[in-house]
Design a protein around this motif. Sequence first.
Motif, PDB file in Angstrom:
ATOM      1  N   LYS A 111       0.830  -1.200   0.000  1.00  0.00           N
ATOM      2  CA  LYS A 111       0.000   0.000   0.000  1.00  0.00           C
ATOM      3  C   LYS A 111       0.870   1.258   0.000  1.00  0.00           C
ATOM      4  O   LYS A 111       0.581   2.217  -0.717  1.00  0.00           O
ATOM      5  CB  LYS A 111      -0.928  -0.029   1.216  1.00  0.00           C
ATOM      6  N   ARG A 112       1.936   1.256   0.801  1.00  0.00           N
ATOM      7  CA  ARG A 112       2.858   2.406   0.819  1.00  0.00           C
ATOM      8  C   ARG A 112       3.486   2.611  -0.560  1.00  0.00           C
ATOM      9  O   ARG A 112       3.603   3.738  -1.047  1.00  0.00           O
ATOM     10  CB  ARG A 112       3.941   2.209   1.878  1.00  0.00           C
ATOM     11  N   ALA A 118       3.048   5.831  -3.046  1.00  0.00           N
ATOM     12  CA  ALA A 118       4.218   6.571  -3.524  1.00  0.00           C
ATOM     13  C   ALA A 118       4.187   6.701  -5.041  1.00  0.00           C
ATOM     14  O   ALA A 118       4.445   7.771  -5.590  1.00  0.00           O
ATOM     15  CB  ALA A 118       5.499   5.884  -3.071  1.00  0.00           C
ATOM     16  N   GLN A 119       3.857   5.619  -5.726  1.00  0.00           N
ATOM     17  CA  GLN A 119       3.785   5.666  -7.189  1.00  0.00           C
ATOM     18  C   GLN A 119       2.631   6.548  -7.654  1.00  0.00           C
ATOM     19  O   GLN A 119       2.758   7.293  -8.618  1.00  0.00           O
ATOM     20  CB  GLN A 119       3.667   4.256  -7.765  1.00  0.00           C
ATOM     21  N   LYS A 144       3.639  10.163  -7.385  1.00  0.00           N
ATOM     22  CA  LYS A 144       4.536  10.557  -8.475  1.00  0.00           C
ATOM     23  C   LYS A 144       3.759  10.839  -9.749  1.00  0.00           C
ATOM     24  O   LYS A 144       4.074  11.756 -10.496  1.00  0.00           O
ATOM     25  CB  LYS A 144       5.575   9.460  -8.744  1.00  0.00           C
ATOM     26  N   MET A 145       2.733  10.031 -10.020  1.00  0.00           N
ATOM     27  CA  MET A 145       1.927  10.207 -11.236  1.00  0.00           C
ATOM     28  C   MET A 145       1.117  11.500 -11.165  1.00  0.00           C
ATOM     29  O   MET A 145       0.889  12.143 -12.172  1.00  0.00           O
ATOM     30  CB  MET A 145       0.992   9.009 -11.453  1.00  0.00           C
ATOM     31  N   LYS A 146       0.691  11.899  -9.963  1.00  0.00           N
ATOM     32  CA  LYS A 146      -0.098  13.124  -9.787  1.00  0.00           C
ATOM     33  C   LYS A 146       0.766  14.359  -9.951  1.00  0.00           C
ATOM     34  O   LYS A 146       0.273  15.407 -10.347  1.00  0.00           O
ATOM     35  CB  LYS A 146      -0.754  13.139  -8.405  1.00  0.00           C
ATOM     36  N   ALA A 147       2.051  14.257  -9.602  1.00  0.00           N
ATOM     37  CA  ALA A 147       2.942  15.419  -9.605  1.00  0.00           C
ATOM     38  C   ALA A 147       3.320  15.872 -10.990  1.00  0.00           C
ATOM     39  O   ALA A 147       3.120  15.342 -11.982  1.00  0.00           O
ATOM     40  CB  ALA A 147       4.201  15.112  -8.812  1.00  0.00           C
TER      41      ALA A 147
END
Length: 180
Positions: A168-169, A173-174, A177-180
Amino acid sequence: MPARLYFTDSDEANALIASDPMALLVGFALDQQVTVQKAFMGPLVIQQRLGSLDAAALADADLEAVFREKPAVHRFPAKMAQRVHDLAVHVGDEYDGHAERVWDGADSTQLRANISGLPGFGEMKVKALSAVLAKRFGVKAANALVPPHPTLGDVDSARALADYQAAKREHKAQWSKMKA
């Protein structure tokens, strides 16, 4: 019905959430902005302090005092006390105080509506609770609601809980990164 769910480090708490449908719903209600272990330990702590997890008892109690007693049941005691109160009132009003009626006899469409109607239960909790109901309790109507990704429904041991939390962590995290 499983003898226990492995969502905490406490055998007593794990047995309670497996045997008491209201405890299971309370644990899911508390599963927000705290660890899974803290959330699902909550029903046992509430039961020990209040003497009951009966929907009527929860609806009638001063839950904020129960939640604020040290150590606090949740990091947001007032908000979560209100959420558990609202859940208890809902279970009392809609299911005559029997939490298992949320899923007993429901088809998948009704089950989704029943879970979504619980105070504080959004889409993620619908999927997670459905996965637990399908994979741990054998509720057939829940199968259609189980997401393809790992959930608490996949947790069948302390090791599986640690693996689930690590996955889940990583997923979060992934996703960040995709949202950023």
